[in-house]
Each structure stands twice: as structure tokens, then as C-alpha cells.
Scaffold this active site. Structure first.
Site, PDB file in Angstrom:
ATOM      1  N   HIS A   1      20.778  26.953 -26.368  1.00  0.00           N
ATOM      2  CA  HIS A   1      21.072  25.530 -26.498  1.00  0.00           C
ATOM      3  C   HIS A   1      20.599  24.710 -25.306  1.00  0.00           C
ATOM      4  O   HIS A   1      20.350  23.509 -25.463  1.00  0.00           O
ATOM      5  CB  HIS A   1      22.579  25.315 -26.696  1.00  0.00           C
ATOM      6  N   GLY A   2      20.474  25.313 -24.152  1.00  0.00           N
ATOM      7  CA  GLY A   2      20.004  24.522 -23.023  1.00  0.00           C
ATOM      8  C   GLY A   2      20.140  25.235 -21.700  1.00  0.00           C
ATOM      9  O   GLY A   2      20.920  26.189 -21.559  1.00  0.00           O
TER      10      GLY A   2
END
Length: 443
Positions: free
Chosen positions: A294-295
Site C-alpha cells: 500500500h505504500g
């Protein structure tokens, strides 16, 4: 379709079409070679080429600065700071999605689950199919690729159902998610100035926002694909009505969770002796990787770690709900659903916060006396917006047995259906001037 998909992506930034083209070219060639190669060592080397190229591109654009910054911070702890600099890197939209999609193609060929396609145009269409190119669902070649190889005919009933799903997706995005966004952004921008009650409501609203935003995109993508005669996989299965976190995880972003199950968790489980310890470590590995997908931020890693803790009780007890009772939730199970939903609300604080320090500061205020203070958000406009959230929950609950929330309306009298469609369309256009970018474009 390839030309339309490339034009669609170029409307964001044409320069990054090169990345899609490179992934497509490499995996098409690797797929061809894997299909004909007999030597196990050669086949493994070919697979490594695909993995290296795809994850290398993804890693550079998504995680380069994260590793540089943390490398610098680690040396600074020992009093030996390094002279390092980060790069101004623009994250290409959809790179996390199409990278996993094309990577699954070569892995499945390597495992001899599918045969490679010999048509480069078909494969390019599979990789770049515009409805799901930038935010999924992450399709598998065995489902989507054969649909490019068969003749398609326009089916009115499918098109109507697709338009119905698009309409509900637009309503969720524009009338629900985009209405929550300004309030959530304002509160999380300065959490120190708000009471615990306001921060809890902000976490609740962000939970609604991220679901309505992402599942809204999935509905639009799946509905659009139906107009062209394609069937994409269901990406959300009403996760807010889950009765335990294991069930909720299986119903949220299904294309990603099943990808990690098939290509990470199962290989790990097969490679190690089955013990309670290996089950626990495998779960933590998978969920931390999901968070990292996701990041590049410690908040996402902690979010994944927390989800692993949530997931383990059901997993270790082998409490797979579909083997114990009906998969359709009932109203009598509301306490279980509320508890599971609250777990999700608390976890998204880490997902939304900029730093771990900010997340823990928010929790310190939520779990304080100010939780019982009057929230700052109570006014006539917000009460009006709350009515849309209530309507959203009612429709999702009524439609929980279908592939999408409005599927249950097919048996309604035409006049009631038309009234519903026109009402949804009215509110979509009414709120359309306050648009917000899709959240998952950042991932």
C-alpha cells in the site's frame, strides 16, 4: 482495445506508458519461453527475470526514497550520518495493480496452471484493459485472457446490469466518499485541536470513505467491462457485514488478498513444516507485505502488522466461517458485525495518519475523557450528509446476497426502479462539483 487502454492511461501521463509496455514485452517473451522450456533450472531463471523486472520497477518508483531515508536514519543513530539525497519520483498510477496482474501470468505459466498466449495483442489487452488498469480488480490470466480470445456479442441484460452497477459505484464515490473526504482531511490535518469524540468520528468516516471510494471504483470498472462483454471478478463482498476479521479480510479487496494467498502464503506454507509457529510467522509475513504494497511508510507496515494480530485468532482456530454457517450475515449477528467494524475503524487510523507518532497521539485522545465530549462536527449540513451514509448501509445490507448492491432491484416494478435510478443520478450530479481523487490512485 489496446489503443483505447493506452489512450486512457496517457490522459494521466503519456510518459509512463513506457513502463506498461516494458512489463508487457518482458512477460510476453518470458511466457513464451516458459511455455517451451523443459529444463527446470532454465524455467526458474526465466521466472526470476520476470520477478526482477516487475518488482524492480515497482520497487524503484514506490520504495526508493523510503529505503534511502531509513538507511540515512539508521546510520545517524550511530553518530555517523551519511550524505544521501532522495529523488523527486512520481508514482505511476496503477503500477501496483498491473505489475501484480502481469506477474501472476508468468507465475501461473511456471506452475503449469495455464498455457502462454501466442498473440502479443491479446496479452497487451490483458495487461492494459482500461476499466481495471489503474485500480483493479487485479485479474488473473486464466479468467480475463480467454475472454479476449473468444467472440463477444452485445447482451442487453448484461449492459443494463453493468449500468446499474456503474450507477451505484458513482453514487458511493461521489455522494458518500467525496462527502466524507473534506471532514476527514480537516480533522486529520490537525488532530491535536479536536476532542477524542471528533477523532473517533473522523476514523469512522474515513472507514466509510475508503470503502465507498475503492469499492465504488471497482463497481464502475466491473460495470464498464460488462458493457464490452467482459466479466471481471468481484472485488468486494460487503466486508462491513463480516462477523469476524477473518471473514472481513476475505471480503475486502478480494483480488489482492487472494493474490497474496496464492502467490505468497501457500508457497510459504508448502516450503515449511506446518506448525503453529510457522502459521503465525507466515501470516505476519503476508500481512506486512500487504501493508508495504500500500505504500512506503511505517504507518502501512504497522497497519499490516495490526491486521495480522486481528486475523490470527480465527486463522489458528481454523474458524473458516463458510464451513460453519451460512456466508450471508443475519441481523441477529449485529453485535459481531459491530465489533469487527470497530476493529477496522481503529486500524484505519494508522492507514490515514502521516506518521506513527500522529496515530498514537490520536489514540491517546480517543481513549481519554474527551471521547465523551460533544463532537465538533454536529451541524445541519453534516446531519444531512449522515442520512446518505444511513441510506448507503441500508442498500448494501439489502443487496448483500448479490454481486453488487443494486442487483436485488431487478424484480422491482419498473416505476420504482426508475425512481431509484433518477434519484441516484440526481445526487451524483448534485455533488459532482466537489470531486476528490480516488484514494487508491496513490497506491
Amino acid at each position: 482495445m489496446v489503443a483505447a487502454s493506452y489512450f486512457f492511461y496517457a490522459c494521466w501521463d503519456w510518459r509512463f506508458l513506457t513502463l506498461i509496455a516494458v512489463s508487457t514485452f518482458v512477460d510476453f517473451i518470458v511466457g513464451q519461453a516458459l511455455g517451451s522450456a523443459k529444463n527446470p533450472k532454465l524455467r526458474k531463471q526465466l521466472l526470476y527475470i520476470s520477478i526482477f523486472v516487475n518488482l524492480g520497477l515497482l520497487g524503484f518508483f514506490k520504495f526508493f526514497n523510503f529505503f534511502v531515508e531509513n538507511f540515512h536514519a539508521a546510520f545517524s543513530l550511530f553518530g555517523k550520518p551519511l550524505e544521501v539525497s532522495t529523488l523527486h519520483i512520481v508514482l505511476p498510477v496503477g503500477i501496483s495493480f498491473y505489475t501484480f496482474q502481469t506477474l501472476s501470468y508468468t507465475i501461473d505459466i511456471y506452475k503449469r496452471k495455464i498455457e502462454p498466449t501466442h498473440d502479443p495483442v491479446e496479452f497487451a489487452a490483458f495487461v492494459s484493459f482500461f476499466p481495471q488498469l489503474v485500480a483493479g480488480p487485479i485479474e488473473r490470466a486464466k479468467n480475463l485472457l480467454p475472454q479476449f480470445q473468444t467472440k463477444r456479442t452485445f447482451q442487453y441484460s448484461e449492459a443494463v446490469d453493468g449500468m446499474r452497477q456503474i450507477g451505484w459505484g458513482l453514487f458511493k464515490k461521489i455522494a458518500i466518499a467525496d462527502r466524507c473526504a473534506p471532514l476527514v482531511n480537516e480533522i486529520f490535518a490537525d488532530p491535536a485541536s479536536h476532542h477524542g469524540s471528533t477523532l473517533f468520528i473522523a476514523a469512522f468516516l474515513f472507514t466509510i470513505q475508503i470503502y465507498a471510494d475503492f469499492s465504488g471504483y471497482s463497481d464502475i470498472a466491473i460495470g464498464t467491462a460488462k458493457l464490452f462483454g467482459f466479466r471481471l471478478m468481484q472485488n468486494f463482498n460487503y466486508p462491513f457485514f463480516s462477523r469476524d476479521f477473518g471473514e472481513g479480510w476475505r471480503k475486502w479487496h478480494i483480488s489482492l488478498t487472494t493474490w497474496f494467498r496464492d502467490y505468497v502464503y501457500i508457497p510459504l506454507a508448502k516450503a515449511r513444516a506446518v506448525t503453529t509457529w510457522t502459521k503465525i510467522t507466515n501470516v505476519f509475513i503476508v500481512f506486512v507485505l500487504v501493508g508495504f504494497w500500500h505504500g512506503a511508510n511505517w504507518t502501512f507496515l504497522f497497519w499490516g502488522f495490526l491486521h495480522a494480530i486481528y486475523f490470527l485468532p480465527t486463522h489458528l482456530s481454523r474458524g473458516v466461517r463458510r464451513n460453519r454457517r451460512s456466508p450471508i450475515p443475519e441481523l441477529r449477528e449485529a453485535p459481531q458485525m459491530v465489533f469487527c467494524f470497530l476493529l477496522t475503524v481503529f486500524s484505519v487510523v494508522f492507514f490515514r495518519s502521516e506518521t506513527l507518532q500522529q496515530a498514537f497521539a490520536i489514540f491517546s485522545k480517543i481513549f481519554s475523557r474527551t471521547l465523551f465530549d460533544r463532537p465538533d462536527l454536529i451541524n445541519d449540513q453534516n446531519i444531512f450528509y449522515a442520512s446518505f451514509i444511513i441510506f448507503f448501509f441500508i442498500v448494501e445490507w439489502k443487496g448483500r446476497r448479490g454481486k453488487h448492491a443494486l442487483e436485488w432491484m431487478t424484480n422491482w416494478h419498473k416505476s420504482y426502479r426508475m425512481l431509484t435510478y433518477y434519484s441516484l443520478t440526481f445526487f451524483i450530479f448534485w455533488f459532482a462539483n466537489q470531486k476528490q481523487e480516488f484514494i487508491y490512485f496513490d497506491f
